[in-house]
Design a protein around this motif. Structure first.
Motif, PDB file in Angstrom:
ATOM      1  N   GLU A  17       0.788  -1.270  -0.070  1.00 18.65           N
ATOM      2  CA  GLU A  17      -0.082  -0.008  -0.027  1.00 18.65           C
ATOM      3  C   GLU A  17       0.769   1.222   0.019  1.00 18.65           C
ATOM      4  O   GLU A  17       1.870   1.505   0.671  1.00 18.65           O
ATOM      5  CB  GLU A  17      -0.758  -0.179   1.384  1.00 18.65           C
ATOM      6  N   MET A  18       0.422   2.230  -0.747  1.00 21.39           N
ATOM      7  CA  MET A  18       1.147   3.597  -0.686  1.00 21.39           C
ATOM      8  C   MET A  18       1.027   4.339   0.615  1.00 21.39           C
ATOM      9  O   MET A  18      -0.180   4.060   1.094  1.00 21.39           O
ATOM     10  CB  MET A  18       0.605   4.280  -1.965  1.00 21.39           C
ATOM     11  N   THR A  19       1.824   5.095   0.976  1.00 21.16           N
ATOM     12  CA  THR A  19       2.068   5.720   2.217  1.00 21.16           C
ATOM     13  C   THR A  19       1.200   7.254   1.629  1.00 21.16           C
ATOM     14  O   THR A  19       0.886   7.524   0.477  1.00 21.16           O
ATOM     15  CB  THR A  19       3.304   6.101   2.687  1.00 21.16           C
ATOM     16  N   SER A  20       0.761   7.887   2.704  1.00 19.16           N
ATOM     17  CA  SER A  20       0.027   9.210   2.520  1.00 19.16           C
ATOM     18  C   SER A  20       0.877   9.877   1.497  1.00 19.16           C
ATOM     19  O   SER A  20       0.550  10.915   0.775  1.00 19.16           O
ATOM     20  CB  SER A  20      -0.421   9.919   3.772  1.00 19.16           C
ATOM     21  N   SER A  21       2.041  10.170   2.106  1.00 20.91           N
ATOM     22  CA  SER A  21       3.067  11.021   1.304  1.00 20.91           C
ATOM     23  C   SER A  21       3.288  10.679  -0.164  1.00 20.91           C
ATOM     24  O   SER A  21       3.417  11.376  -0.959  1.00 20.91           O
ATOM     25  CB  SER A  21       4.321  11.390   1.883  1.00 20.91           C
ATOM     26  N   GLU A  22       3.229   9.399  -0.308  1.00 16.89           N
ATOM     27  CA  GLU A  22       3.479   8.798  -1.644  1.00 16.89           C
ATOM     28  C   GLU A  22       2.318   9.122  -2.544  1.00 16.89           C
ATOM     29  O   GLU A  22       2.368   9.472  -3.785  1.00 16.89           O
ATOM     30  CB  GLU A  22       3.894   7.532  -1.554  1.00 16.89           C
ATOM     31  N   ARG A  23       1.271   8.862  -1.775  1.00 17.94           N
ATOM     32  CA  ARG A  23       0.024   9.439  -2.743  1.00 17.94           C
ATOM     33  C   ARG A  23      -0.342  10.712  -3.072  1.00 17.94           C
ATOM     34  O   ARG A  23      -0.560  10.988  -4.195  1.00 17.94           O
ATOM     35  CB  ARG A  23      -1.501   9.029  -2.009  1.00 17.94           C
ATOM     36  N   VAL A  24       0.230  11.866  -1.991  1.00 17.08           N
ATOM     37  CA  VAL A  24       0.223  12.983  -2.463  1.00 17.08           C
ATOM     38  C   VAL A  24       1.190  13.408  -3.471  1.00 17.08           C
ATOM     39  O   VAL A  24       1.021  14.159  -4.520  1.00 17.08           O
ATOM     40  CB  VAL A  24       0.338  13.898  -1.201  1.00 17.08           C
ATOM     41  N   ARG A  25       2.435  12.900  -3.463  1.00 15.24           N
ATOM     42  CA  ARG A  25       3.499  13.203  -4.419  1.00 15.24           C
ATOM     43  C   ARG A  25       2.847  12.631  -5.761  1.00 15.24           C
ATOM     44  O   ARG A  25       2.925  13.302  -6.575  1.00 15.24           O
ATOM     45  CB  ARG A  25       4.680  12.483  -3.932  1.00 15.24           C
ATOM     46  N   SER A  26       2.400  11.582  -5.801  1.00 16.28           N
ATOM     47  CA  SER A  26       1.879  11.021  -6.861  1.00 16.28           C
ATOM     48  C   SER A  26       0.718  11.716  -7.698  1.00 16.28           C
ATOM     49  O   SER A  26       0.608  11.995  -8.971  1.00 16.28           O
ATOM     50  CB  SER A  26       1.403   9.473  -6.855  1.00 16.28           C
ATOM     51  N   SER A  27      -0.387  12.371  -6.741  1.00 15.09           N
ATOM     52  CA  SER A  27      -1.327  13.090  -7.414  1.00 15.09           C
ATOM     53  C   SER A  27      -0.505  14.455  -7.531  1.00 15.09           C
ATOM     54  O   SER A  27      -1.234  14.942  -8.650  1.00 15.09           O
ATOM     55  CB  SER A  27      -2.169  13.432  -6.157  1.00 15.09           C
ATOM     56  N   GLU A  28       0.404  15.033  -7.046  1.00 11.74           N
ATOM     57  CA  GLU A  28       1.041  16.132  -7.545  1.00 11.74           C
ATOM     58  C   GLU A  28       1.567  16.205  -8.755  1.00 11.74           C
ATOM     59  O   GLU A  28       1.635  17.080  -9.746  1.00 11.74           O
ATOM     60  CB  GLU A  28       1.932  16.781  -6.545  1.00 11.74           C
ATOM     61  N   GLU A  29       2.357  14.999  -8.986  1.00 13.18           N
ATOM     62  CA  GLU A  29       3.055  14.550 -10.197  1.00 13.18           C
ATOM     63  C   GLU A  29       2.054  14.549 -11.319  1.00 13.18           C
ATOM     64  O   GLU A  29       2.299  14.906 -12.603  1.00 13.18           O
ATOM     65  CB  GLU A  29       3.671  13.322 -10.275  1.00 13.18           C
ATOM     66  N   ALA A  30       0.859  13.880 -11.214  1.00 19.69           N
ATOM     67  CA  ALA A  30      -0.126  13.856 -12.240  1.00 19.69           C
ATOM     68  C   ALA A  30      -0.750  15.201 -12.437  1.00 19.69           C
ATOM     69  O   ALA A  30      -0.884  15.498 -13.810  1.00 19.69           O
ATOM     70  CB  ALA A  30      -1.308  12.984 -11.658  1.00 19.69           C
ATOM     71  N   VAL A  31      -0.978  16.202 -11.439  1.00 18.01           N
ATOM     72  CA  VAL A  31      -1.152  17.531 -11.953  1.00 18.01           C
ATOM     73  C   VAL A  31      -0.396  18.345 -12.634  1.00 18.01           C
ATOM     74  O   VAL A  31      -0.583  18.910 -13.605  1.00 18.01           O
ATOM     75  CB  VAL A  31      -1.554  18.176 -10.627  1.00 18.01           C
ATOM     76  N   ALA A  32       0.964  17.982 -12.497  1.00 16.56           N
ATOM     77  CA  ALA A  32       2.024  18.813 -13.078  1.00 16.56           C
ATOM     78  C   ALA A  32       1.955  18.221 -14.375  1.00 16.56           C
ATOM     79  O   ALA A  32       2.304  18.948 -15.377  1.00 16.56           O
ATOM     80  CB  ALA A  32       3.499  18.596 -12.382  1.00 16.56           C
ATOM     81  N   CYS A  33       1.826  17.172 -14.841  1.00 17.99           N
ATOM     82  CA  CYS A  33       1.704  16.380 -16.101  1.00 17.99           C
ATOM     83  C   CYS A  33       0.637  17.072 -16.709  1.00 17.99           C
ATOM     84  O   CYS A  33       0.872  17.593 -17.898  1.00 17.99           O
ATOM     85  CB  CYS A  33       1.686  14.807 -16.041  1.00 17.99           C
ATOM     86  N   LEU A  34      -0.629  17.074 -16.197  1.00 19.27           N
ATOM     87  CA  LEU A  34      -1.660  17.775 -16.724  1.00 19.27           C
ATOM     88  C   LEU A  34      -1.241  18.994 -17.000  1.00 19.27           C
ATOM     89  O   LEU A  34      -1.698  19.625 -18.134  1.00 19.27           O
ATOM     90  CB  LEU A  34      -2.911  17.527 -15.913  1.00 19.27           C
ATOM     91  N   ARG A  35      -1.076  19.987 -16.061  1.00 23.51           N
ATOM     92  CA  ARG A  35      -0.519  21.226 -16.293  1.00 23.51           C
ATOM     93  C   ARG A  35       0.131  21.527 -17.666  1.00 23.51           C
ATOM     94  O   ARG A  35       0.042  22.374 -18.337  1.00 23.51           O
ATOM     95  CB  ARG A  35      -0.072  21.919 -15.095  1.00 23.51           C
ATOM     96  N   ALA A  36       1.267  20.757 -17.621  1.00 28.16           N
ATOM     97  CA  ALA A  36       2.255  20.918 -18.843  1.00 28.16           C
ATOM     98  C   ALA A  36       1.529  20.579 -20.160  1.00 28.16           C
ATOM     99  O   ALA A  36       1.804  21.107 -21.130  1.00 28.16           O
ATOM    100  CB  ALA A  36       3.521  19.930 -18.736  1.00 28.16           C
ATOM    101  N   ALA A  37       0.686  19.326 -20.165  1.00 27.28           N
ATOM    102  CA  ALA A  37       0.043  19.126 -21.301  1.00 27.28           C
ATOM    103  C   ALA A  37      -0.818  20.191 -21.757  1.00 27.28           C
ATOM    104  O   ALA A  37      -1.065  20.598 -23.013  1.00 27.28           O
ATOM    105  CB  ALA A  37      -0.794  17.920 -21.396  1.00 27.28           C
ATOM    106  N   LEU A  38      -1.713  20.678 -20.944  1.00 28.31           N
ATOM    107  CA  LEU A  38      -2.872  21.929 -21.055  1.00 28.31           C
ATOM    108  C   LEU A  38      -1.858  23.092 -21.588  1.00 28.31           C
ATOM    109  O   LEU A  38      -2.233  23.697 -22.628  1.00 28.31           O
ATOM    110  CB  LEU A  38      -3.297  22.042 -19.952  1.00 28.31           C
ATOM    111  N   GLU A  39      -0.674  23.381 -21.056  1.00 25.18           N
ATOM    112  CA  GLU A  39       0.028  24.363 -21.262  1.00 25.18           C
ATOM    113  C   GLU A  39       0.546  24.356 -22.763  1.00 25.18           C
ATOM    114  O   GLU A  39       0.507  25.406 -23.630  1.00 25.18           O
ATOM    115  CB  GLU A  39       1.114  24.772 -20.390  1.00 25.18           C
ATOM    116  N   GLY A  40       0.887  22.974 -23.143  1.00 27.40           N
ATOM    117  CA  GLY A  40       1.514  22.787 -24.469  1.00 27.40           C
ATOM    118  C   GLY A  40       0.298  23.053 -25.419  1.00 27.40           C
ATOM    119  O   GLY A  40       0.487  23.205 -26.930  1.00 27.40           O
ATOM    120  N   ALA A  41      -0.962  22.942 -25.144  1.00 33.06           N
ATOM    121  CA  ALA A  41      -1.965  23.230 -26.089  1.00 33.06           C
ATOM    122  C   ALA A  41      -2.690  24.681 -25.932  1.00 33.06           C
ATOM    123  O   ALA A  41      -3.680  24.867 -26.357  1.00 33.06           O
ATOM    124  CB  ALA A  41      -3.234  22.011 -25.641  1.00 33.06           C
ATOM    125  N   GLY A  42      -2.019  25.403 -25.163  1.00 34.10           N
ATOM    126  CA  GLY A  42      -2.203  26.785 -25.035  1.00 34.10           C
ATOM    127  C   GLY A  42      -3.471  27.046 -24.012  1.00 34.10           C
ATOM    128  O   GLY A  42      -4.169  27.949 -24.147  1.00 34.10           O
TER     129      GLY A  42
END
Length: 74
Positions: free
Chosen positions: A2-27
């Motif tokens: 099972e993932m720890t709380s900090s691993e879940r948050v880090r994973s979520s933040e990484e997903a948001v960062a990837c989404l933000r970068a993809a959206l920015e790439g699309a303007g």
């Protein structure tokens, strides 16, 4: 294992960062984009992503970007 709380948050933040970068790439910028703090604090394996509000111009850009994406309504 099972993932720890900090691993879940880090994973979520990484997903948001990837989404933000993809959206920015699309303007597209969603200023309120982030990890929902309530679900991030629970024991759920995946937190919710808060997309937030946007103006009409941004909504049109997002729709256009999605139409151009694989699987979109091109």
């Amino acid at each position: 294992m099972e993932m720890t709380s900090s691993e879940r948050v880090r994973s979520s933040e990484e997903a948001v960062a990837c989404l933000r970068a993809a959206l920015e790439g699309a303007g597209v910028a969603l200023p309120s984009l982030g990890v929902d703090p309530v679900t991030a604090a629970t024991g759920e394996p995946y937190a919710l992503v808060e997309l937030g509000r946007c103006n009409v111009r941004t909504a049109v850009r997002l729709a256009d970007a999605l139409r151009g994406a694989p699987g979109g309504d091109a």
